[in-house]
Design an enzyme around this catalytic site. Structure first.
Site, short mmCIF file in Angstrom:
data_model
loop_
_atom_site.label_atom_id
_atom_site.label_comp_id
_atom_site.label_asym_id
_atom_site.label_seq_id
_atom_site.Cartn_x
_atom_site.Cartn_y
_atom_site.Cartn_z
N THR A 193 4.29 4.30 -3.71
CA THR A 193 5.25 3.46 -4.46
C THR A 193 4.55 2.18 -4.93
O THR A 193 4.70 1.77 -6.09
CB THR A 193 6.47 3.12 -3.58
OG1 THR A 193 6.87 4.31 -2.87
CG2 THR A 193 7.62 2.61 -4.40
N GLY B 273 6.32 -0.73 -0.43
CA GLY B 273 7.19 0.39 -0.11
C GLY B 273 7.55 0.38 1.37
O GLY B 273 7.29 -0.59 2.08
N LYS C 286 7.22 0.62 8.54
CA LYS C 286 6.13 0.78 7.59
C LYS C 286 4.88 1.24 8.35
O LYS C 286 4.87 1.28 9.56
CB LYS C 286 5.83 -0.56 6.91
CG LYS C 286 6.95 -1.00 5.98
CD LYS C 286 6.61 -2.27 5.21
CE LYS C 286 5.24 -2.28 4.62
NZ LYS C 286 4.91 -1.11 3.78
N GLY D 281 2.97 4.13 7.33
CA GLY D 281 2.61 5.54 7.12
C GLY D 281 1.20 5.66 6.54
O GLY D 281 0.47 6.61 6.84
N GLU E 231 -0.32 -5.57 5.93
CA GLU E 231 0.98 -5.68 5.26
C GLU E 231 1.83 -6.77 5.93
O GLU E 231 2.48 -7.57 5.26
CB GLU E 231 1.71 -4.33 5.29
CG GLU E 231 1.04 -3.31 4.38
CD GLU E 231 1.59 -1.88 4.53
OE1 GLU E 231 1.25 -1.06 3.70
OE2 GLU E 231 2.31 -1.61 5.51
N LYS F 276 14.24 7.24 1.84
CA LYS F 276 13.80 6.28 2.87
C LYS F 276 14.98 5.51 3.49
O LYS F 276 14.80 4.78 4.46
CB LYS F 276 12.81 5.26 2.26
CG LYS F 276 11.65 5.87 1.50
CD LYS F 276 10.74 6.64 2.41
CE LYS F 276 9.52 7.22 1.73
NZ LYS F 276 8.53 6.29 1.30
N THR G 202 0.85 -1.20 0.00
CA THR G 202 0.00 0.00 0.00
C THR G 202 0.88 1.24 0.00
O THR G 202 1.95 1.24 0.61
CB THR G 202 -0.89 -0.01 1.27
OG1 THR G 202 -1.75 -1.14 1.20
CG2 THR G 202 -1.74 1.26 1.37
N GLY G 203 0.40 2.29 -0.67
CA GLY G 203 1.15 3.56 -0.68
C GLY G 203 1.43 4.00 -2.10
O GLY G 203 1.09 3.33 -3.07
C1 5RP Z 1 1.59 1.98 4.07
C2 5RP Z 1 3.06 1.81 4.04
C3 5RP Z 1 3.81 2.37 2.88
O1 5RP Z 1 4.52 1.36 2.26
C4 5RP Z 1 4.75 3.44 3.35
O2 5RP Z 1 4.02 4.40 4.09
C5 5RP Z 1 5.46 4.12 2.17
O3 5RP Z 1 4.55 4.85 1.44
P1 5RP Z 1 4.94 5.59 0.09
O4 5RP Z 1 5.25 4.53 -0.92
O5 5RP Z 1 3.71 6.38 -0.26
O6 5RP Z 1 6.12 6.49 0.37
O7 5RP Z 1 3.66 1.21 4.89
O8 5RP Z 1 1.03 1.51 5.26
#
Ligand code: 5RP
Length: 229
Positions: A36, A87, A99, A101, A108, A126, A33-34
């Site tokens: 990326t 991501g 993870k 965010g 996940e 990151k 999720t996210g």
């Molecule tokens: C979601 C996550 C995402 O992988 C993490 O927040 C990175 O997000 P992004 O790809 O938008 O930078 O853990 O729960």
């Protein structure tokens, strides 16, 4: 697309090639999720004939997969995933990760644990020396939110309730600030998960990635977990 997004897409493109080298027509892929992961989903649409289907780590990813014409299966109907791609918010050189965010950390972690292999993809912002500048997301049962927060304070954290946000499981998220530097991610992951009322926290030390692709302006760097080589 801003510069960071260009890098996220480059990491996702590299992940497509890696994934296609791993899967066959009966394979099922776990999807994170996210933003990326979103790039990965959009690119995956062009090659969905190469695998059987996917399982998604969030409703948002599930919707995006379906919109892209990619089959989504219920995790309960699947015994093993060939690979999980996602991501991260922070990754250190031991390939321990924070993870969550986006608040999908529990699903996940479950999907990651179902997968034979975990590929983590990220832009170079990151990659960190020590974990913990990014506030650690913790999914909690709503009735236990303040109790968990008090225990986090005793551990030296500054817990902030992510207001107006509910996880796909109907739970709350507490973001634990002030934990930097996390010296022993594995021990902290276990300690926080043992607080009653905590569903899980966003440290992926036990389920750390097998491979990480970090995209920087000129290259994609591949990191392979030491105990894997
Ligand atoms: C979601 C996550 C995402 O992988 C993490 O927040 C990175 O997000 P992004 O790809 O938008 O930078 O853990 O729960």
């Amino acid at each position: 697309m801003n510069k960071q997004d260009v890098l996220k897409k480059a990491a996702a493109q590299a992940a497509i090639e890696f994934t296609l080298s791993r899967v066959c027509k009966s394979s099922i892929i776990g999807i994170g999720t996210g933003s990326t992961a979103n790039h990965f989903i959009d690119l995956l649409a062009k090659c969905h004939q190469n695998f059987l289907g996917t399982v998604a780590s969030s409703k948002i990813s599930e919707n995006r997969l379906r919109t892209n014409g990619i089959k989504v299966l219920d995790p309960n109907d699947v015994s093993e995933l060939r690979i999980y791609i996602d991501g991260a918010d922070e990754i250190n050189s031991e390939l321990k990760v924070i993870k969550g965010g986006g608040g999908a950390l529990t699903q996940e972690k479950i999907i990651c644990a179902m997968a034979k292999e975990f590929l983590c993809i990220a832009d170079d912002s990151k990659w960190v020396k020590r974990l913990g500048k990014f506030p650690l997301p913790i999914e909690v049962i709503p009735m236990a939110r303040n109790k968990v927060a008090r225990e986090l304070v005793l551990m030296g954290a500054n817990p902030i309730w992510r207001q107006k946000f509910l996880t796909d499981n109907g739970n709350d998220i507490i973001d634990a600030h002030g934990l930097w530097p996390i010296e022993n991610p594995g021990a902290l992951e276990t300690e926080i998960n043992q607080i009653s009322g905590v569903v899980t926290n966003g440290i992926f030390a036990k389920n750390s990635p097998d491979t990480v692709f970090i995209a920087s302006p000129n290259q994609i760097t591949t990191h392979i977990r030491q105990d894997k080589t």
